[in-house]
Each structure stands twice: as structure tokens, then as C-alpha cells.
Scaffold this motif. Structure first.
Motif, PDB file in Angstrom:
ATOM      1  N   ARG A   2       0.837  -1.202   0.000  1.00  0.00           N
ATOM      2  CA  ARG A   2       0.000   0.000   0.000  1.00  0.00           C
ATOM      3  C   ARG A   2       0.872   1.252   0.000  1.00  0.00           C
ATOM      4  NH1 ARG A   2      -4.662  -1.336  -0.729  1.00  0.00           N
ATOM      5  NH2 ARG A   2      -5.114   0.836  -1.191  1.00  0.00           N
ATOM      6  N   GLU A   3       0.384   2.290  -0.668  1.00  0.00           N
ATOM      7  CA  GLU A   3       1.158   3.517  -0.799  1.00  0.00           C
ATOM      8  C   GLU A   3       1.415   4.166   0.565  1.00  0.00           C
ATOM      9  OE1 GLU A   3       2.280   4.026  -3.760  1.00  0.00           O
ATOM     10  OE2 GLU A   3       3.177   6.013  -3.602  1.00  0.00           O
ATOM     11  N   SER A   4       0.470   4.001   1.503  1.00  0.00           N
ATOM     12  CA  SER A   4       0.666   4.629   2.819  1.00  0.00           C
ATOM     13  C   SER A   4       1.854   3.999   3.544  1.00  0.00           C
ATOM     14  CB  SER A   4      -0.598   4.505   3.667  1.00  0.00           C
ATOM     15  OG  SER A   4      -0.977   3.161   3.790  1.00  0.00           O
ATOM     16  N   ILE A  76       6.589   8.757 -11.712  1.00  0.00           N
ATOM     17  CA  ILE A  76       5.204   8.323 -11.986  1.00  0.00           C
ATOM     18  C   ILE A  76       4.245   9.512 -12.033  1.00  0.00           C
ATOM     19  CG2 ILE A  76       5.460   5.958 -11.160  1.00  0.00           C
ATOM     20  CD1 ILE A  76       3.765   6.754  -8.712  1.00  0.00           C
ATOM     21  N   GLU A  77       4.693  10.642 -11.511  1.00  0.00           N
ATOM     22  CA  GLU A  77       3.866  11.851 -11.652  1.00  0.00           C
ATOM     23  C   GLU A  77       4.041  12.487 -13.027  1.00  0.00           C
ATOM     24  OE1 GLU A  77       3.654  13.356  -7.046  1.00  0.00           O
ATOM     25  OE2 GLU A  77       4.193  14.803  -8.593  1.00  0.00           O
ATOM     26  N   GLN A  80       2.204   8.457 -16.997  1.00  0.00           N
ATOM     27  CA  GLN A  80       1.423   7.361 -16.445  1.00  0.00           C
ATOM     28  C   GLN A  80       1.302   6.210 -17.442  1.00  0.00           C
ATOM     29  OE1 GLN A  80      -0.063  10.740 -16.222  1.00  0.00           O
ATOM     30  NE2 GLN A  80       1.289  10.812 -14.456  1.00  0.00           N
TER      31      GLN A  80
ATOM     32  N   THR B 180      -0.548  19.172  -9.490  1.00  0.00           N
ATOM     33  CA  THR B 180      -0.320  17.738  -9.696  1.00  0.00           C
ATOM     34  C   THR B 180      -1.185  17.223 -10.845  1.00  0.00           C
ATOM     35  OG1 THR B 180       0.126  17.482  -7.340  1.00  0.00           O
ATOM     36  CG2 THR B 180      -0.314  15.471  -8.567  1.00  0.00           C
ATOM     37  N   ASP B 184      -0.101  14.632 -13.692  1.00  0.00           N
ATOM     38  CA  ASP B 184      -0.534  13.274 -13.374  1.00  0.00           C
ATOM     39  C   ASP B 184      -2.006  13.096 -13.748  1.00  0.00           C
ATOM     40  OD1 ASP B 184      -1.144  10.823 -12.309  1.00  0.00           O
ATOM     41  OD2 ASP B 184      -0.160  11.174 -10.383  1.00  0.00           O
ATOM     42  N   SER B 185      -2.222  12.501 -14.895  1.00  0.00           N
ATOM     43  CA  SER B 185      -3.593  12.365 -15.401  1.00  0.00           C
ATOM     44  C   SER B 185      -4.393  11.339 -14.605  1.00  0.00           C
ATOM     45  CB  SER B 185      -3.575  11.976 -16.876  1.00  0.00           C
ATOM     46  OG  SER B 185      -2.864  10.769 -17.034  1.00  0.00           O
ATOM     47  N   LYS B 213      -9.002   3.036   1.794  1.00  0.00           N
ATOM     48  CA  LYS B 213      -8.364   2.068   0.903  1.00  0.00           C
ATOM     49  C   LYS B 213      -8.379   2.591  -0.542  1.00  0.00           C
ATOM     50  CE  LYS B 213      -8.219  -2.919   0.488  1.00  0.00           C
ATOM     51  NZ  LYS B 213      -8.948  -4.169   0.609  1.00  0.00           N
ATOM     52  N   ILE B 214      -9.468   3.236  -0.919  1.00  0.00           N
ATOM     53  CA  ILE B 214      -9.596   3.750  -2.295  1.00  0.00           C
ATOM     54  C   ILE B 214      -8.577   4.860  -2.562  1.00  0.00           C
ATOM     55  CG2 ILE B 214     -11.141   5.000  -3.881  1.00  0.00           C
ATOM     56  CD1 ILE B 214     -13.489   3.553  -2.407  1.00  0.00           C
ATOM     57  N   ASP B 216      -5.776   5.365  -0.929  1.00  0.00           N
ATOM     58  CA  ASP B 216      -4.402   4.972  -0.604  1.00  0.00           C
ATOM     59  C   ASP B 216      -3.786   4.174  -1.753  1.00  0.00           C
ATOM     60  OD1 ASP B 216      -2.077   4.502   0.733  1.00  0.00           O
ATOM     61  OD2 ASP B 216      -2.904   3.040   2.143  1.00  0.00           O
ATOM     62  N   GLU B 217      -3.656   4.786  -2.886  1.00  0.00           N
ATOM     63  CA  GLU B 217      -3.064   4.119  -4.054  1.00  0.00           C
ATOM     64  C   GLU B 217      -1.982   5.031  -4.647  1.00  0.00           C
ATOM     65  OE1 GLU B 217      -5.111   5.942  -7.534  1.00  0.00           O
ATOM     66  OE2 GLU B 217      -6.333   4.165  -7.182  1.00  0.00           O
ATOM     67  N   SER B 218      -1.281   4.513  -5.671  1.00  0.00           N
ATOM     68  CA  SER B 218      -0.106   5.255  -6.157  1.00  0.00           C
ATOM     69  C   SER B 218      -0.464   6.612  -6.773  1.00  0.00           C
ATOM     70  CB  SER B 218       0.673   4.406  -7.162  1.00  0.00           C
ATOM     71  OG  SER B 218      -0.145   4.100  -8.261  1.00  0.00           O
ATOM     72  N   HIS B 219      -1.694   6.782  -7.268  1.00  0.00           N
ATOM     73  CA  HIS B 219      -2.100   8.092  -7.783  1.00  0.00           C
ATOM     74  C   HIS B 219      -3.181   8.711  -6.902  1.00  0.00           C
ATOM     75  CE1 HIS B 219       0.308   7.833 -11.390  1.00  0.00           C
ATOM     76  NE2 HIS B 219      -0.044   6.566 -11.464  1.00  0.00           N
ATOM     77  N   TRP B 222      -1.384  10.553  -1.739  1.00  0.00           N
ATOM     78  CA  TRP B 222       0.028  10.865  -1.478  1.00  0.00           C
ATOM     79  C   TRP B 222       0.660  11.710  -2.571  1.00  0.00           C
ATOM     80  CZ3 TRP B 222       0.854  10.017   3.360  1.00  0.00           C
ATOM     81  CH2 TRP B 222       0.096   9.033   3.999  1.00  0.00           C
ATOM     82  N   ARG B 223      -0.002  11.867  -3.681  1.00  0.00           N
ATOM     83  CA  ARG B 223       0.579  12.676  -4.773  1.00  0.00           C
ATOM     84  C   ARG B 223       0.287  14.161  -4.595  1.00  0.00           C
ATOM     85  NH1 ARG B 223       2.315   8.196  -5.285  1.00  0.00           N
ATOM     86  NH2 ARG B 223       3.595   9.250  -3.737  1.00  0.00           N
ATOM     87  N   HIS B 225       0.922  17.733  -3.369  1.00  0.00           N
ATOM     88  CA  HIS B 225       2.145  18.435  -2.942  1.00  0.00           C
ATOM     89  C   HIS B 225       1.846  19.553  -1.964  1.00  0.00           C
ATOM     90  CE1 HIS B 225       4.681  17.173  -6.669  1.00  0.00           C
ATOM     91  NE2 HIS B 225       3.908  16.207  -6.250  1.00  0.00           N
ATOM     92  N   ARG B 248      -4.704  12.370   5.389  1.00  0.00           N
ATOM     93  CA  ARG B 248      -3.379  11.748   5.567  1.00  0.00           C
ATOM     94  C   ARG B 248      -3.157  11.369   7.024  1.00  0.00           C
ATOM     95  NH1 ARG B 248       0.831  15.286   1.872  1.00  0.00           N
ATOM     96  NH2 ARG B 248       0.370  14.242  -0.078  1.00  0.00           N
ATOM     97  N   LEU B 251      -4.464   8.026   7.582  1.00  0.00           N
ATOM     98  CA  LEU B 251      -3.631   6.974   6.984  1.00  0.00           C
ATOM     99  C   LEU B 251      -2.311   6.793   7.734  1.00  0.00           C
ATOM    100  CD1 LEU B 251      -4.377   7.773   3.263  1.00  0.00           C
ATOM    101  CD2 LEU B 251      -4.881   5.620   4.390  1.00  0.00           C
TER     102      LEU B 251
END
Lengths: 115, 256
Positions: A2-4, A76-77, A80, B180, B184-185, B213-214, B216-219, B222-223, B225, B248, B251
Motif C-alpha cells: 500500500r502507498e501509505s 510516476i507523476e 502514467q 499535480t 498526473d492524469s 483504501k480507495i 491509498d493508491e499510487s495516484h 500521497w501525490r 504536494h 493523511r 492513513l
């Protein structure tokens, strides 16, 4: 993962690195004149002092993990795509592992007197 | 874009309508089906102290160029339809008075970070899809009102936790201002994240873990700024940047 969890590691490594680098810098400027601390014999003696060598190894690991995760996030920013993102993640992990391995080899060799 | 910008003919409606002041409205014209580049067309329109940018655009549509594409509905900053870039800043056209802009030239463009449908109209598909992804409704097993139950009462403090985020009108200005989103599309965007917080912070809702959970993904969350531009442009006083930081906290384990 998980990203967190990744970001917790990211923030943790940043804090750890700041503390250890501060200790490292303080050692350099308090133990002897700063210019002398960069002399070859003094640098080698640092590596031969095992607790100090362990600290240097920790700094290496913390900065590598933090830096390469930061690079992954930036990449990754910028762009994509599933395959691109997988390649970035794998590339960053591989680069991190290579850097840590090479740095650890240097620390190990210096601490064992293989210079 | 400046090279691509073409000045079209200037038209004036001053003869038909009397007014004390005249403003030049530069409207971006672009039809993705026919045009390669965006061009700007200048119109001189009269305005009063109370004239909004939307009023001026509709005046142009009525008297000068009926082909200008603009989306609007309520004219009172409630529906979130008329978001556009006015003098470089995302704003609601119906909520922006020309007299408050202090400029002789008002440039009107479609919002950034959205595909252009035509002229000033952008596609909200992604905004609504991300909003929907946040499950924007109270999740719980039991029903609110039954034979033996009443409404789920909240204290003023519990209400205060989320109420500003409930004011979101989905106008997309925050997403347009987000740096962002420009690169980041796949980023969820401040609108969706603020809505996630709105329901996570609602003590009647039981879907917190699902929503966390939704996002908390790579895009996801956390993206962000924390540039804060989303909060600066919100016409309803919502602070998505704060909502994102509070999320945050959940999380990272600072908030329960």
C-alpha cells in the motif's frame, strides 16, 4: 504494498537520515578541525571504528531508500501507464539495491583495511 | 500558445447598448473537431458595476457571436457549471464581476486540466468519475428512520467536522488549479479527496476504511504536494488542501 506504507517508510527514512547525518557532521566538526577530518588516515580510522561504520551504513541505506522512492514518485507523476510505472518501480528498486551493495562493499572493505 | 493565438476581428456592441464603461473580452475559441490551435477573439462589451463575466459572455452570444460555447445554469454560484479561467485564474463566471477584475481586458479561457469540449466548455467526465469513486453517500447497515429510531443526531462539533466540505458544488475549479493534476492524469484530484474527507469525517458514516483504501493508491492522496491552490480558488470556501492533510492523518495513524 500500500502507498501509505511506502510513504511511512519515506518519511521515516527522511527523519532517520536527518538525525544520523547531523550526528555525522557533528562528529566531523567537534572531534578535530574540519579540514583534518577529511584526511585519508582519519577517514579510514572512522571506517575501522565499527559503531561509526554501522552508522555510515545506516545513512547509506536510509538515503538510498528515501532518494530512490522520491525518484519513483517524481517519475510516476510525470508520466502514467501500467507498464511504464512497473518499469519505474523495478528500475528504482534495482538502482537502490546496486547503490546499497556498492556502498556497503566500500564500507566493508575500508573497515577491514582492504584499501 | 502565444504563437498559436490569433487575433480575430474586433466587434463592438456599444452602439446598441449604452453604458458608462467598456471592457474588451478576449474569449478563447477552440473546437477540437475542426481546429488545430486555440484562438482568441476580442469583443468590446459594455458593463455596469454589477455585470458578471457570464453576463458579458451571454451578451456577446446574444448580440455579437452566437457560436461562443459556454455552459451555465443557475447564475448564482450554486450549480458549478460556469467554471472557466478568467484572467489566468480559475473562477466561476457568474460569481466574478468585471468591475472587480480591475482590468480593461478580460481574458476568458477554458479550465486547465480538463479536455476541451468546445470554446469554454470542458469535459467533466473524469471529475464525476473520481467523485463517484469516493462513494459520496453515508454508508451504514442500519436505516436512519424506523419505527423505533429517529434521525441520527449530531452535536454542533460533529457537524463542524465536515460541513464546509459538504458545500462543494463540483465546479472543478480546484482540479483546474491543482499543479499535480497538470502532470498526473491519474491523480484523483482535490475535489474527490475533499469529498472522501467529507464522508470519512461524518460520524454517521461507517465506510471510512473502504474510502481510505480507495485513496491509498499510487495516484491517490500521497501525490498531493500541498500547494494549496485548490483552496485558494474554491468559490464556496471549501479547503480541500486541509481535507487532504486531515485524511493523511488517518492513513498515518494520527487520527482515528
Amino acid at each position: 504494498m500500500r502507498e501509505s506504507i511506502i510513504m511511512k517508510v519515506h518519511y521515516g527514512t527522511a527523519l532517520g537520515a536527518v538525525v544520523l547525518v547531523a550526528v555525522h557532521v557533528l562528529f566531523r566538526i567537534t572531534m578535530m578541525p574540519y579540514a583534518d577530518s577529511l584526511a585519508y588516515e582519519n577517514v579510514i580510522s572512522n571506517y575501522k571504528f565499527i559503531p561509526y561504520a554501522i552508522m555510515l551504513e545506516l545513512i547509506l541505506v536510509l538515503l538510498s531508500v528515501h532518494g530512490f522512492n522520491g525518484l519513483r514518485v517524481i517519475l510516476i507523476e510525470l508520466k502514467q501507464g501500467k507498464s511504464y510505472e512497473r518499469a519505474v518501480t523495478c528500475g528504482c528498486i534495482a538502482a537502490m539495491a546496486i547503490l546499497i551493495a556498492y556502498g556497503s562493499r566500500t564500507i566493508l572493505m575500508a573497515s577491514m583495511g582492504m584499501t | 500558445m502565444s504563437e498559436a493565438t490569433q487575433m480575430a476581428e474586433e466587434k463592438s456592441s456599444t452602439e446598441s447598448i449604452s453604458s458608462s464603461k467598456i471592457v474588451t473580452l478576449r474569449i478563447a475559441k477552440f473546437n477540437p473537431e475542426n481546429d488545430d490551435v486555440q484562438k482568441f477573439v476580442d469583443f468590446k462589451v459594455p458593463y455596469e458595476r454589477w455585470t458578471t463575466v457570464l453576463d458579458a459572455i451571454l451578451d456577446i452570444k446574444k448580440h455579437l457571436d452566437h457560436s461562443v460555447a459556454v455552459r451555465y445554469s443557475c447564475r448564482q454560484a450554486s450549480c458549478g457549471s460556469c467554471g472557466m479561467k478568467i484572467n489566468g485564474r480559475p473562477r466561476l463566471a457568474c460569481f466574478t464581476k468585471i468591475s472587480e477584475l480591475n482590468s480593461d481586458v478580460v481574458t476568458v479561457e477554458p479550465m486547465n486540466n480538463f479536455p476541451i469540449v468546445r470554446d469554454l466548455v470542458v469535459n467533466f467526465e473524469r471529475l464525476f468519475a473520481n467523485h463517484k469513486k469516493m462513494q459520496p453517500f453515508v454508508i451504514r447497515e442500519d436505516t436512519e428512520v424506523g419505527w423505533t429510531t429517529k434521525e441520527f443526531l449530531q452535536t454542533p462539533e460533529e457537524h463542524e467536522e465536515y460541513i464546509q466540505f459538504a458545500n462543494c458544488i463540483k465546479c472543478g475549479l480546484c482540479n483546474s488549479a491543482c499543479p499535480t493534476m497538470a502532470t498526473d492524469s491519474s491523480f484523483l484530484g482535490p475535489q474527490a479527496l475533499a469529498q472522501a474527507y467529507r464522508y470519512v469525517a461524518d460520524n454517521r458514516d461507517k465506510g471510512k476504511d473502504k474510502r481510505l483504501k480507495i485513496i491509498d493508491e499510487s495516484h491517490g492522496i500521497w501525490r498531493c504536494h500541498f500547494a494549496g491552490s485548490c483552496s485558494q480558488v474554491c468559490p464556496k470556501g471549501v479547503d480541500p488542501a486541509m481535507g487532504i492533510q486531515l485524511l493523511r492523518g488517518y492513513l498515518l495513524g494520527f487520527r482515528k
